[in-house]
Structures are given as structure tokens and as C-alpha cells.
Write an enzyme that holds these catalytic residues in place. Structure first.
Site, PDB file in Angstrom:
ATOM      1  N   LYS A 158      27.530  44.657  41.278  1.00 32.78           N
ATOM      2  CA  LYS A 158      27.778  43.237  40.981  1.00 32.78           C
ATOM      3  C   LYS A 158      26.824  42.728  39.909  1.00 32.78           C
ATOM      4  O   LYS A 158      25.613  42.973  39.981  1.00 32.78           O
ATOM      5  CB  LYS A 158      27.576  42.385  42.242  1.00 32.78           C
ATOM      6  CG  LYS A 158      28.572  42.664  43.347  1.00 32.78           C
ATOM      7  CD  LYS A 158      28.344  41.732  44.523  1.00 32.78           C
ATOM      8  CE  LYS A 158      29.437  41.921  45.564  1.00 32.78           C
ATOM      9  NZ  LYS A 158      29.275  41.003  46.702  1.00 32.78           N
ATOM     10  N   GLY A 164      32.100  34.460  42.342  1.00 34.59           N
ATOM     11  CA  GLY A 164      33.514  34.118  42.445  1.00 34.59           C
ATOM     12  C   GLY A 164      34.420  35.274  42.059  1.00 34.59           C
ATOM     13  O   GLY A 164      35.539  35.045  41.610  1.00 34.59           O
ATOM     14  N   GLU A 200      25.619  47.056  46.295  1.00 38.01           N
ATOM     15  CA  GLU A 200      25.787  46.816  47.733  1.00 38.01           C
ATOM     16  C   GLU A 200      26.764  47.821  48.321  1.00 38.01           C
ATOM     17  O   GLU A 200      27.644  48.322  47.621  1.00 38.01           O
ATOM     18  CB  GLU A 200      26.417  45.422  47.976  1.00 38.01           C
ATOM     19  CG  GLU A 200      25.478  44.274  47.845  1.00 38.01           C
ATOM     20  CD  GLU A 200      26.141  42.928  48.094  1.00 38.01           C
ATOM     21  OE1 GLU A 200      27.389  42.848  48.174  1.00 38.01           O
ATOM     22  OE2 GLU A 200      25.394  41.959  48.205  1.00 38.01           O
ATOM     23  N   LYS A 201      26.637  48.056  49.613  1.00 39.59           N
ATOM     24  CA  LYS A 201      27.678  48.763  50.352  1.00 39.59           C
ATOM     25  C   LYS A 201      28.969  47.956  50.203  1.00 39.59           C
ATOM     26  O   LYS A 201      28.939  46.727  50.275  1.00 39.59           O
ATOM     27  CB  LYS A 201      27.278  48.848  51.836  1.00 39.59           C
ATOM     28  CG  LYS A 201      28.303  49.489  52.735  1.00 39.59           C
ATOM     29  CD  LYS A 201      28.189  50.998  52.704  1.00 39.59           C
ATOM     30  CE  LYS A 201      29.338  51.663  53.454  1.00 39.59           C
ATOM     31  NZ  LYS A 201      29.456  53.087  53.070  1.00 39.59           N
ATOM     32  N   PHE A 202      30.102  48.642  49.957  1.00 40.98           N
ATOM     33  CA  PHE A 202      31.379  47.935  49.824  1.00 40.98           C
ATOM     34  C   PHE A 202      31.981  47.739  51.207  1.00 40.98           C
ATOM     35  O   PHE A 202      32.210  48.699  51.942  1.00 40.98           O
ATOM     36  CB  PHE A 202      32.325  48.732  48.932  1.00 40.98           C
ATOM     37  CG  PHE A 202      33.678  48.087  48.769  1.00 40.98           C
ATOM     38  CD1 PHE A 202      33.812  46.851  48.154  1.00 40.98           C
ATOM     39  CD2 PHE A 202      34.829  48.719  49.220  1.00 40.98           C
ATOM     40  CE1 PHE A 202      35.051  46.247  47.995  1.00 40.98           C
ATOM     41  CE2 PHE A 202      36.086  48.135  49.073  1.00 40.98           C
ATOM     42  CZ  PHE A 202      36.188  46.887  48.462  1.00 40.98           C
ATOM     43  N   LYS A 237      41.896  31.093  45.505  1.00 38.04           N
ATOM     44  CA  LYS A 237      42.362  30.737  46.835  1.00 38.04           C
ATOM     45  C   LYS A 237      43.755  30.123  46.747  1.00 38.04           C
ATOM     46  O   LYS A 237      44.062  29.390  45.815  1.00 38.04           O
ATOM     47  CB  LYS A 237      41.390  29.754  47.487  1.00 38.04           C
ATOM     48  CG  LYS A 237      40.044  30.420  47.799  1.00 38.04           C
ATOM     49  CD  LYS A 237      38.972  29.431  48.148  1.00 38.04           C
ATOM     50  CE  LYS A 237      37.620  30.146  48.197  1.00 38.04           C
ATOM     51  NZ  LYS A 237      36.499  29.210  48.028  1.00 38.04           N
ATOM     52  N   GLU A 275      29.100  31.001  51.391  1.00 42.49           N
ATOM     53  CA  GLU A 275      30.233  31.912  51.525  1.00 42.49           C
ATOM     54  C   GLU A 275      29.788  33.210  52.197  1.00 42.49           C
ATOM     55  O   GLU A 275      28.795  33.803  51.794  1.00 42.49           O
ATOM     56  CB  GLU A 275      30.767  32.188  50.108  1.00 42.49           C
ATOM     57  CG  GLU A 275      31.927  33.142  50.041  1.00 42.49           C
ATOM     58  CD  GLU A 275      32.236  33.543  48.586  1.00 42.49           C
ATOM     59  OE1 GLU A 275      32.136  32.705  47.691  1.00 42.49           O
ATOM     60  OE2 GLU A 275      32.553  34.731  48.383  1.00 42.49           O
ATOM     61  N   ARG A 292      28.325  22.708  44.912  1.00 47.39           N
ATOM     62  CA  ARG A 292      29.224  21.633  44.461  1.00 47.39           C
ATOM     63  C   ARG A 292      30.167  21.246  45.596  1.00 47.39           C
ATOM     64  O   ARG A 292      30.227  21.928  46.617  1.00 47.39           O
ATOM     65  CB  ARG A 292      30.068  22.153  43.297  1.00 47.39           C
ATOM     66  CG  ARG A 292      30.892  23.385  43.694  1.00 47.39           C
ATOM     67  CD  ARG A 292      32.012  23.732  42.754  1.00 47.39           C
ATOM     68  NE  ARG A 292      32.896  24.723  43.331  1.00 47.39           N
ATOM     69  CZ  ARG A 292      32.749  26.042  43.270  1.00 47.39           C
ATOM     70  NH1 ARG A 292      31.724  26.551  42.628  1.00 47.39           N
ATOM     71  NH2 ARG A 292      33.603  26.853  43.865  1.00 47.39           N
ATOM     72  N   ARG A 336      47.561  24.960  48.143  1.00 48.17           N
ATOM     73  CA  ARG A 336      47.343  24.580  46.739  1.00 48.17           C
ATOM     74  C   ARG A 336      48.671  24.689  46.000  1.00 48.17           C
ATOM     75  O   ARG A 336      49.281  25.764  45.966  1.00 48.17           O
ATOM     76  CB  ARG A 336      46.324  25.503  46.076  1.00 48.17           C
ATOM     77  CG  ARG A 336      44.939  25.396  46.682  1.00 48.17           C
ATOM     78  CD  ARG A 336      43.937  26.104  45.795  1.00 48.17           C
ATOM     79  NE  ARG A 336      42.643  26.173  46.422  1.00 48.17           N
ATOM     80  CZ  ARG A 336      41.518  26.460  45.778  1.00 48.17           C
ATOM     81  NH1 ARG A 336      41.558  26.742  44.472  1.00 48.17           N
ATOM     82  NH2 ARG A 336      40.369  26.511  46.410  1.00 48.17           N
TER      83      ARG A 336
HETATM   84  C1  MV4 Z   1      32.143  42.063  48.325  1.00 47.30           C
HETATM   85  C2  MV4 Z   1      33.282  42.681  48.894  1.00 47.30           C
HETATM   86  C3  MV4 Z   1      33.065  43.792  49.653  1.00 47.30           C
HETATM   87  N1  MV4 Z   1      31.821  44.288  49.820  1.00 47.30           N
HETATM   88  N2  MV4 Z   1      30.932  42.590  48.519  1.00 47.30           N
HETATM   89  C4  MV4 Z   1      34.461  38.751  45.776  1.00 47.30           C
HETATM   90  C5  MV4 Z   1      34.032  37.386  45.406  1.00 47.30           C
HETATM   91  C6  MV4 Z   1      32.570  37.357  45.569  1.00 47.30           C
HETATM   92  N3  MV4 Z   1      32.165  36.136  46.190  1.00 47.30           N
HETATM   93  C7  MV4 Z   1      32.236  38.527  46.433  1.00 47.30           C
HETATM   94  N4  MV4 Z   1      33.436  39.294  46.574  1.00 47.30           N
HETATM   95  C8  MV4 Z   1      33.454  40.408  47.339  1.00 47.30           C
HETATM   96  N5  MV4 Z   1      32.240  40.967  47.577  1.00 47.30           N
HETATM   97  C9  MV4 Z   1      30.793  43.679  49.248  1.00 47.30           C
HETATM   98  N6  MV4 Z   1      29.567  44.197  49.421  1.00 47.30           N
HETATM   99  C10 MV4 Z   1      34.522  42.113  48.656  1.00 47.30           C
HETATM  100  C11 MV4 Z   1      34.632  40.989  47.877  1.00 47.30           C
HETATM  101  C12 MV4 Z   1      35.946  40.499  47.647  1.00 47.30           C
HETATM  102  C13 MV4 Z   1      36.353  39.264  48.096  1.00 47.30           C
HETATM  103  C14 MV4 Z   1      35.481  38.430  48.786  1.00 47.30           C
HETATM  104  C15 MV4 Z   1      35.889  37.208  49.222  1.00 47.30           C
HETATM  105  C16 MV4 Z   1      37.185  36.797  48.949  1.00 47.30           C
HETATM  106  C17 MV4 Z   1      38.064  37.596  48.263  1.00 47.30           C
HETATM  107  C18 MV4 Z   1      37.667  38.825  47.832  1.00 47.30           C
HETATM  108  C19 MV4 Z   1      38.572  39.628  47.151  1.00 47.30           C
HETATM  109  C20 MV4 Z   1      38.161  40.828  46.721  1.00 47.30           C
HETATM  110  C21 MV4 Z   1      36.848  41.261  46.951  1.00 47.30           C
END
Ligand code: MV4
Length: 450
Positions: A158, A164, A200-202, A237, A275, A292, A336
């Protein structure tokens, strides 16, 4: 209390802010670009100042023009809404320098959360749960490979200046690490002028659940419960609800406390959203904090009876927030409505609305700046309305939303109303069994029957 507030925004949120100001007896100043001269926010504000041509950079993002508008109208405070300058630390700083109250956090608070790696480190120091990962920025491919192997694949890289959903790369195995790392850094460098990344770990197929918080200038921070925001497409969203269909009182208490701790860690002032991603077992991890008012704030308002814009103005004026435990009642859903064609990959569909019938009846709320005869410009965000319903229970809220969607008639442009109508009948949505991948992987819009 402020006597006059300038609203540095357009569309439904500008109107939303004007409405609360009127209820508080505060005069309002609208600013607008030439293409927005027939907008409702211009009509409903007490005064309006044209700040430039259609392009956002020449108008809604142009700090000197907005400040000049505030000075000639004697506005004492500026509400930035969402988008545009809402999370711009420099704008917050310049407002303060000109003795104009920015209705939102200080530049320090914005910066503390704007840099995602710094934000994560702050959360770790406050015992807010985060996803296991690198200890801050990763400087080289070599270091990254070692860290990724320790964490275990899949990992996600990241950009620290992202957020976002922008500037992220998932890596499934060591063979793909170098390529994805390089791509992520160079994209971040181009997009944010900052190549720094962390790892980060996914977490696979998480939910997105966020907590609304509110802080005052006296060190108090409260939370107003969660919003379920998992139904998204391409990080946008589509539908939000409160409460989350999977939340339990125990997890709400824990997640709420984590969000309050996050706010207290930076002495947060105003409305903020923390979040989290949430896994199948309801383990939750801090992702980012938005400093915000958010698009989806109405679902929280409908179940708490709190006017979040009023609370923002109170906090900015230095009033103390009420820290008694909040009662939450019932269920709220927001759809929306975008000027997009869901049958053609959500292609933006600007143009003139020839007929516009807004739904009404019990517990139906429509936040919109559109009207019959309004022309949706191609220049800005395609969201033209938010349809919000509330009811004692989630099944009743779904039935009410179906009925309200049926009453909502928009002619002249294509909208996402038919998509929402299909979603209301979808077994996955109705059961509450969905995650952030659901709409893109498991829900297929059928233009023939909707
Ligand atoms: C992640 C994830 C899985 N693992 N981080 C996407 C938006 C940002 N706020 C962080 N996001 C993500 N981070 C880790 N370690 C998956 C997402 C992600 C996601 C998160 C929230 C809402 C929609 C998403 C869509 C794809 C990926």
C-alpha cells in the site's frame, strides 16, 4: 455561535449543510462554478459568490478564490463538506491564518491520518488492532521480500499517501513480489508524488465496517455506532446501512472503543470516520480514518436522531459534546443514485433531467440537489441523490426501500435506480451474507428485467 458560514462545496452536501445552518439560525454563503449557476445550493443560500469556471481546479479547489469569497461576505467559518478541500491540511491551515474557522480538524490531525503508515503506527501505539505487516515504510525490494516471506503470502503493498483503495497491489506469491513492488512505488510516485509503501497481510474477502466518531475541543471523543459499507464497486460505495447486519453488541462495544481510542490518540476535533476491515469471525482491523463528514452519514443520523452537521458546527464553535451513552433505534439504508448507466458498465450519463418524482411517505429521506429540468454536468461526481429509509427492523427497511425506489422516477438520463431495485430482491443482500467483493464477484445486474 457563528453568524455566517461559507459552504465550500456543491451538490447535495452543500444543500445538506445549508439546511442545518437555517435550522440553527446561521446565515449561509454558497460558492459556485459557472456551470453550477442554476444549482439549488446557489438558490437556497442567503448569498452566493461565483468562484470560477467549471473545472474543479479553477473553482471548488481554488483556495484563494474561496478565501476571497469568505472575506467579502464576512463569513466567520467555512464548511468544506466532503471531497474537494475537505481533507486538505493546507486549506485548514490557511483558514486559521485568516481567522476563519475551518469546520473540521486541524492541519496536524489531517496530516496524522493522511499518511497511512504514520496513521497505522499511531494506532499500534494506542492498542487499536491493525493487520500484521511491515514496521512502517519498506525501503527496498530486498527488504520487502524478506518481510513478505515472514508475514506469509498473500500480502498487499500500500502507498502511504494512498487511501480509499488507491495505490494498492495484492501479491499472491514471492515470484510476483518484485514486479508488484516496483509498479506500486512508481504508481504512487506519479499519483501522489510520494513513492513510499508499506506491506500488510492480505485479508481475503473482508467486510468494510466503519465507526462514526465525534470529538470536541475539550478532549471528549464519542462514537455513534457503525455503518456497514461492504457493498461497493471499484472502491465506490453503492449502498450503506446502519446497523451492520452482522454486528453484535459485544463487537460494537469493542470496535466503538477502538474508534474512540483512535480519535483520542490524535486529540480529534469534529466528525470523523474510523474504517475497519472485518473478517468472517468478526475480527476487526484499523484501515484508515477519514477526517470529514461522509456521504453515508445520514444512515447514522436516522438511527441516532443526531444531526451530524449540527454537531460539527457545535464542535467547531468550541461547545462540549454530550457524552451520555447514545440510544440507537431501528435500521436505516441508503442507496446512492448516480447518473450512470448500470447496463453499460456504469458509464457516466450527464444530461438534462426531464422528469423527477421524489419518493415520500413515512421515514423516507431524499438528499438531492437535482430537480426536473436540472442538467447534470459531466464535470463532477455522478451522484445525484441519496435515498435513505428507516424502519424498526432491517426487513421492514428493505420493503420500504423497494417501495421508495418504485416511486422514484428520473427521466432524461440513465440512473442506478434499476440496479438498486434488483439488489433489494437479491438473496445475498437480504440475508446479509456479503463482503467487499460481493457486488463485483457474485451480483450480476440484469438490464432486461430491471
Ligand atoms: C486491505 C484489504 C485486505 N487486506 N488490506 C481498500 C480500501 C482501503 N481503505 C483498504 N482496502 C483494503 N485493504 C488488507 N491488509 C482489502 C481492501 C479492500 C477493500 C476494503 C474495504 C472496502 C472495499 C475493499 C475492496 C477491495 C479491497
Amino acid at each position: 455561535m457563528f453568524k455566517k458560514i461559507l459552504i465550500a462545496n456543491r451538490g447535495e452536501i452543500a444543500l445538506r449543510i445549508i439546511r442545518t445552518c437555517k435550522e440553527m439560525g446561521i446565515k449561509t454563503v454558497a460558492v459556485y462554478s459557472t456551470i453550477d449557476q442554476n444549482s439549488l445550493h446557489v438558490k437556497f443560500a442567503d448569498e452566493a459568490v461565483c468562484i470560477g469556471p467549471a473545472a474543479s481546479k479553477e473553482s471548488y479547489l481554488k483556495i484563494p478564490s474561496i478565501l476571497a469569497a469568505a472575506e467579502i461576505t464576512n463569513a466567520e467559518a467555512i464548511h468544506p463538506g466532503y471531497g474537494f478541500l475537505a481533507e486538505n491540511a493546507e486549506f485548514s491551515r490557511i483558514c486559521a491564518e485568516h481567522d476563519i474557522k475551518f469546520i473540521g480538524p486541524s492541519p496536524e490531525m489531517i496530516n496524522a491520518m493522511g499518511d497511512k503508515s504514520t496513521a497505522k503506527a499511531t494506532m499500534i501505539a494506542s492498542n487499536v488492532p491493525v493487520v500484521p505487516g511491515s514496521d512502517g515504510i519498506v525501503k527496498s525490494v530486498k527488504d520487502g521480500k524478506i518481510i513478505a516471506a515472514e508475514i506469509g503470502y498473500p500480502v498487499i503493498i500500500k502507498a502511504t499517501a494512498g487511501g480509499g483503495g488507491r495505490g494498492m497491489r495484492v501479491v499472491l506469491d514471492a515470484d510476483n513480489f518484485e514486479r508488484q513492488f516496483q509498479t506500486c512505488c512508481s504508481e504512487a510516485s506519479t499519483a501522489f508524488n510520494n513513492p513510499a509503501v508499506y506491506i500488510e497481510k492480505f485479508v481475503e474477502d473482508p467486510r468494510h465496517i466503519e465507526i462514526q466518531i465525534m470529538g470536541d475541543q475539550h478532549g471528549n471523543v464519542i462514537h455513534l455506532g457503525e455503518r456497514e459499507c461492504s457493498l461497493q464497486r471499484r472502491h465506490q460505495k453503492v449502498l450503506e446501512e446502519a446497523p451492520s447486519p452482522v454486528m453484535t453488541p459485544e463487537v460494537r462495544e469493542k470496535m466503538g472503543q477502538a474508534a474512540v481510542d483512535a480519535g483520542k490518540a490524535i486529540n480529534y476535533e469534529g466528525a470523523g470516520t474510523v474504517e475497519f476491515i472485518v473478517d468472517k469471525d468478526l475480527n476487526f482491523y484499523f484501515m484508515e480514518m477519514n477526517t470529514r463528514i461522509q456521504v453515508e452519514h445520514p444512515v447514522t443520523e436516522e438511527i441516532t436522531w443526531c444531526d451530524l452537521v449540527k454537531e460539527q458546527i457545535h464542535a467547531a464553535a468550541g461547545l462540549k459534546i454530550d457524552t451520555k451513552p447514545l440510544k440507537m433505534r431501528g435500521h436505516a439504508i441508503e442507496c446512492r443514485i448516480n447518473a450512470e448507466d448500470p447496463a453499460h458498465n456504469f458509464r457516466p450519463n450527464a444530461g438534462t433531467i426531464t422528469s423527477f418524482n421524489i419518493p415520500g411517505g413515512h421515514s423516507v429521506r431524499v438528499d438531492t440537489h437535482a430537480y426536473s429540468g436540472y442538467t447534470v454536468p459531466p464535470t463532477y461526481d455522478s451522484m445525484i441523490a441519496k435515498l435513505i429509509v428507516s424502519a424498526p427492523t432491517r426487513p421492514e427497511a428493505i420493503m420500504r426501500m423497494k417501495r421508495a425506489l418504485d416511486e422514484f422516477v428520473i427521466e432524461g438520463i440513465k440512473t442506478t435506480i434499476p440496479y438498486h431495485r434488483q439488489l433489494m430482491d437479491d438473496p445475498g443482500f437480504i440475508s446479509g451474507e456479503f463482503n467487499t467483493q460481493y457486488l463485483e464477484k457474485s451480483f450480476k445486474f440484469n438490464p432486461e428485467t430491471n
